[in-house]
Scaffold this motif. Structure first.
Motif, PDB file in Angstrom:
ATOM      1  N   GLU A  86      42.350  33.010  33.987  1.00  0.00           N
ATOM      2  CA  GLU A  86      42.998  32.716  32.677  1.00  0.00           C
ATOM      3  C   GLU A  86      43.841  33.724  32.093  1.00  0.00           C
ATOM      4  O   GLU A  86      44.712  33.640  31.532  1.00  0.00           O
ATOM      5  CB  GLU A  86      42.184  31.985  31.763  1.00  0.00           C
ATOM      6  CG  GLU A  86      41.584  30.719  31.944  1.00  0.00           C
ATOM      7  CD  GLU A  86      40.560  30.011  31.057  1.00  0.00           C
ATOM      8  OE1 GLU A  86      40.333  30.665  29.959  1.00  0.00           O
ATOM      9  OE2 GLU A  86      40.033  29.033  31.150  1.00  0.00           O
ATOM     10  N   ASP A  87      43.240  35.194  32.331  1.00  0.00           N
ATOM     11  CA  ASP A  87      43.822  36.273  32.030  1.00  0.00           C
ATOM     12  C   ASP A  87      44.947  36.617  32.763  1.00  0.00           C
ATOM     13  O   ASP A  87      45.560  37.760  32.394  1.00  0.00           O
ATOM     14  CB  ASP A  87      42.808  37.362  31.875  1.00  0.00           C
ATOM     15  CG  ASP A  87      42.251  37.695  33.241  1.00  0.00           C
ATOM     16  OD1 ASP A  87      41.838  36.645  33.963  1.00  0.00           O
ATOM     17  OD2 ASP A  87      41.909  38.609  33.410  1.00  0.00           O
ATOM     18  N   LEU A  88      45.174  36.344  33.676  1.00  0.00           N
ATOM     19  CA  LEU A  88      46.488  36.390  34.586  1.00  0.00           C
ATOM     20  C   LEU A  88      47.610  35.580  34.162  1.00  0.00           C
ATOM     21  O   LEU A  88      47.613  34.467  33.987  1.00  0.00           O
ATOM     22  CB  LEU A  88      46.188  36.352  36.293  1.00  0.00           C
ATOM     23  CG  LEU A  88      45.002  37.321  36.624  1.00  0.00           C
ATOM     24  CD1 LEU A  88      44.541  37.203  38.080  1.00  0.00           C
ATOM     25  CD2 LEU A  88      45.119  38.727  36.402  1.00  0.00           C
ATOM     26  N   ALA A  89      48.711  36.247  34.830  1.00  0.00           N
ATOM     27  CA  ALA A  89      50.357  35.349  34.348  1.00  0.00           C
ATOM     28  C   ALA A  89      50.346  34.327  35.567  1.00  0.00           C
ATOM     29  O   ALA A  89      49.493  34.540  36.583  1.00  0.00           O
ATOM     30  CB  ALA A  89      51.369  36.189  34.432  1.00  0.00           C
ATOM     31  N   GLU A  90      50.830  33.278  35.279  1.00  0.00           N
ATOM     32  CA  GLU A  90      51.169  32.143  36.255  1.00  0.00           C
ATOM     33  C   GLU A  90      51.810  32.804  37.497  1.00  0.00           C
ATOM     34  O   GLU A  90      52.907  33.234  37.305  1.00  0.00           O
ATOM     35  CB  GLU A  90      51.661  30.931  35.436  1.00  0.00           C
ATOM     36  CG  GLU A  90      51.891  29.887  36.451  1.00  0.00           C
ATOM     37  CD  GLU A  90      52.662  28.694  35.965  1.00  0.00           C
ATOM     38  OE1 GLU A  90      52.589  27.678  36.546  1.00  0.00           O
ATOM     39  OE2 GLU A  90      52.929  28.927  34.468  1.00  0.00           O
ATOM     40  N   GLY A  91      51.485  32.484  38.683  1.00  0.00           N
ATOM     41  CA  GLY A  91      51.684  32.831  39.982  1.00  0.00           C
ATOM     42  C   GLY A  91      51.557  34.327  40.185  1.00  0.00           C
ATOM     43  O   GLY A  91      52.023  34.810  41.277  1.00  0.00           O
ATOM     44  N   GLU A  92      50.818  35.201  39.561  1.00  0.00           N
ATOM     45  CA  GLU A  92      50.526  36.635  39.730  1.00  0.00           C
ATOM     46  C   GLU A  92      49.765  36.467  41.123  1.00  0.00           C
ATOM     47  O   GLU A  92      48.970  35.938  41.326  1.00  0.00           O
ATOM     48  CB  GLU A  92      49.720  37.161  38.587  1.00  0.00           C
ATOM     49  CG  GLU A  92      49.530  38.612  38.838  1.00  0.00           C
ATOM     50  CD  GLU A  92      48.914  39.224  37.627  1.00  0.00           C
ATOM     51  OE1 GLU A  92      48.400  40.690  37.699  1.00  0.00           O
ATOM     52  OE2 GLU A  92      49.033  38.606  36.488  1.00  0.00           O
ATOM     53  N   THR A  93      50.056  37.384  41.857  1.00  0.00           N
ATOM     54  CA  THR A  93      49.568  37.720  43.237  1.00  0.00           C
ATOM     55  C   THR A  93      48.129  38.262  42.922  1.00  0.00           C
ATOM     56  O   THR A  93      47.642  39.234  42.080  1.00  0.00           O
ATOM     57  CB  THR A  93      50.232  38.819  44.044  1.00  0.00           C
ATOM     58  OG1 THR A  93      51.633  38.074  44.132  1.00  0.00           O
ATOM     59  CG2 THR A  93      49.498  39.015  45.282  1.00  0.00           C
ATOM     60  N   THR A  94      46.990  37.813  43.772  1.00  0.00           N
ATOM     61  CA  THR A  94      45.744  38.414  43.821  1.00  0.00           C
ATOM     62  C   THR A  94      45.343  38.652  45.057  1.00  0.00           C
ATOM     63  O   THR A  94      46.021  38.450  45.934  1.00  0.00           O
ATOM     64  CB  THR A  94      44.691  37.257  43.349  1.00  0.00           C
ATOM     65  OG1 THR A  94      44.810  36.258  44.102  1.00  0.00           O
ATOM     66  CG2 THR A  94      45.211  36.609  41.882  1.00  0.00           C
ATOM     67  N   LEU A  95      44.116  39.487  45.178  1.00  0.00           N
ATOM     68  CA  LEU A  95      43.850  40.033  46.340  1.00  0.00           C
ATOM     69  C   LEU A  95      43.365  38.825  47.444  1.00  0.00           C
ATOM     70  O   LEU A  95      43.668  38.939  48.778  1.00  0.00           O
ATOM     71  CB  LEU A  95      42.755  41.046  46.406  1.00  0.00           C
ATOM     72  CG  LEU A  95      43.038  42.241  45.665  1.00  0.00           C
ATOM     73  CD1 LEU A  95      41.692  43.061  45.624  1.00  0.00           C
ATOM     74  CD2 LEU A  95      44.050  43.083  46.513  1.00  0.00           C
ATOM     75  N   ARG A  96      42.864  37.873  46.844  1.00  0.00           N
ATOM     76  CA  ARG A  96      42.131  36.683  47.756  1.00  0.00           C
ATOM     77  C   ARG A  96      43.469  35.918  48.034  1.00  0.00           C
ATOM     78  O   ARG A  96      43.258  35.466  49.505  1.00  0.00           O
ATOM     79  CB  ARG A  96      41.003  36.111  47.281  1.00  0.00           C
ATOM     80  CG  ARG A  96      40.246  35.052  48.109  1.00  0.00           C
ATOM     81  CD  ARG A  96      39.221  34.771  47.231  1.00  0.00           C
ATOM     82  NE  ARG A  96      39.248  33.897  46.284  1.00  0.00           N
ATOM     83  CZ  ARG A  96      39.185  32.391  46.355  1.00  0.00           C
ATOM     84  NH1 ARG A  96      39.258  31.964  47.522  1.00  0.00           N
ATOM     85  NH2 ARG A  96      39.477  31.690  45.300  1.00  0.00           N
ATOM     86  N   ALA A  97      44.446  35.492  47.265  1.00  0.00           N
ATOM     87  CA  ALA A  97      45.075  34.326  47.627  1.00  0.00           C
ATOM     88  C   ALA A  97      46.623  35.151  48.260  1.00  0.00           C
ATOM     89  O   ALA A  97      46.978  34.474  49.216  1.00  0.00           O
ATOM     90  CB  ALA A  97      45.706  33.667  46.349  1.00  0.00           C
ATOM     91  N   GLY A  98      46.928  36.250  47.877  1.00  0.00           N
ATOM     92  CA  GLY A  98      48.294  36.765  48.473  1.00  0.00           C
ATOM     93  C   GLY A  98      47.877  37.656  49.362  1.00  0.00           C
ATOM     94  O   GLY A  98      48.127  39.035  49.373  1.00  0.00           O
TER      95      GLY A  98
END
Length: 318
Positions: free
Chosen positions: A193-205
């Motif tokens: 919830e603390d990340l912006a919508e669509g922000e890249t993460t290590l696991r997903a991006g």
């Protein structure tokens, strides 16, 4: 005092370009000679001198000094030529120096020949794979994670690799670890919830993170003339001290997400049932009976366990 400062200042400025030039020593191509041709020449000189010496031994008269000198000169030149040979395998280069000065790099394959006074140092141009051990770092949120990567690299500029860094293998290992640590601090491990919508993460991006890692490595390896062909994460996990807590969090998020879908589907089914009863005029329900029906249907549809029917022998109001 002023004169001293003015004279010292230009000296410092003149020293900087020289040091920069030494650090940016780029590869120069040096064309070597065909080794088989030169070997034939050396062999012919030595064989010719040996033949002439054999002829002199069979003669009774003493040969002139000029003739002896010529024969010894032929042997010396032949032996001197033999010292200039070296062999290069495919994807291999030789750095050639003359009395400490870099003359150029030869990438030709096979038997080659250069000035015998040249110093020769071979270096492999083949692709190499480095699989880093899992590193314990903090992600963007500050959570400790373990991350590792596989990097495929090769030497692109032989002069930079040998003369600009002391040990390019160790340089690659250290800079790769620094790049992975810096990369991990730029992204969060997972969505939140603390990340912006669509922000890249290590696991997903995965692809975006791999591209960022390649760019980071390219910038860091440029000083050693190293080319990065591929780089991808091979290990990604929470650190042991928070792994169980994060696992429970992921399980809770998965349960909540599943519950939302179940409730959304149940509400759609109840709405369709009420609409069907109303359109077909099977039974007339007031608001209280509709509420009871909705409650019963939601219990049946959303319950984790099998529901037990209850037979009502009276009415809703008795």
């Amino acid at each position: 005092m002023n004169n001293v400062n003015k004279s010292a200042e230009p000296a410092s400025h003149s020293a900087n370009p020289a040091s920069t030039k030494r650090m940016l020593l780029k590869e120069r191509n040096l064309t070597s000679w065909n080794g088989y041709v030169m070997f034939a020449i050396a062999l012919a000189l030595i064989a010719g001198a040996a033949y002439l010496m054999f002829q002199l031994a069979n003669q009774n008269q003493e040969p002139p000094l000029s003739s002896l000198f010529l024969r010894f000169a032929m042997i010396a030149v032949g032996v001197f030529i033999l010292k200039g040979f070296y062999m290069l395998q495919p994807n291999e280069a030789a750095l050639l120096t003359l009395f400490g000065g870099y003359m150029g790099s030869d990438r030709s394959e096979g038997l080659r020949w250069v000035n015998p006074f040249y110093g020769k140092r071979k270096i492999s141009l083949r692709a190499r794979t480095m699989n880093t051990a899992p590193l314990k770092v903090n992600d963007k949120r500050g959570n400790p994670i373990e991350i590792g990567a596989a990097i495929v690299w090769r030497v692109q500029d032989t002069a930079l690799a040998i003369y600009n860094v002391d040990d390019y293998d160790r340089f690659v290992n250290v800079q790769a670890e620094a790049a992975i640590r810096h990369l991990a601090s730029q992204y969060a491990y997972d969505d939140g919830e603390d990340l912006a919508e669509g922000e890249t993460t290590l696991r997903a991006g995965v692809e975006i993170v791999a591209g960022a890692l390649r760019n980071e490595l390219h910038l860091r390896f440029a000083a050693a003339g190293i080319e990065v062909e591929d780089a991808k994460l091979t290990h990604l996990a929470y650190a042991a001290e928070i792994a169980q807590v994060m696992l429970r969090r992921q399980q809770a998020e998965a349960i909540i997400s599943a519950r939302k879908k179940i409730v959304h589907g149940a509400v759609s089914m109840v709405e369709a049932a009420l609409q069907g009863l109303s359109e077909r005029k099977i039974v007339e329900l007031d608001d209280e009976r509709k509420a009871a029906m909705v409650s019963n249907l939601l219990v049946v549809l959303c319950s984790d366990k099998e529901t037990q029917p209850v037979v009502n022998t009276g009415t809703l109001y008795n």
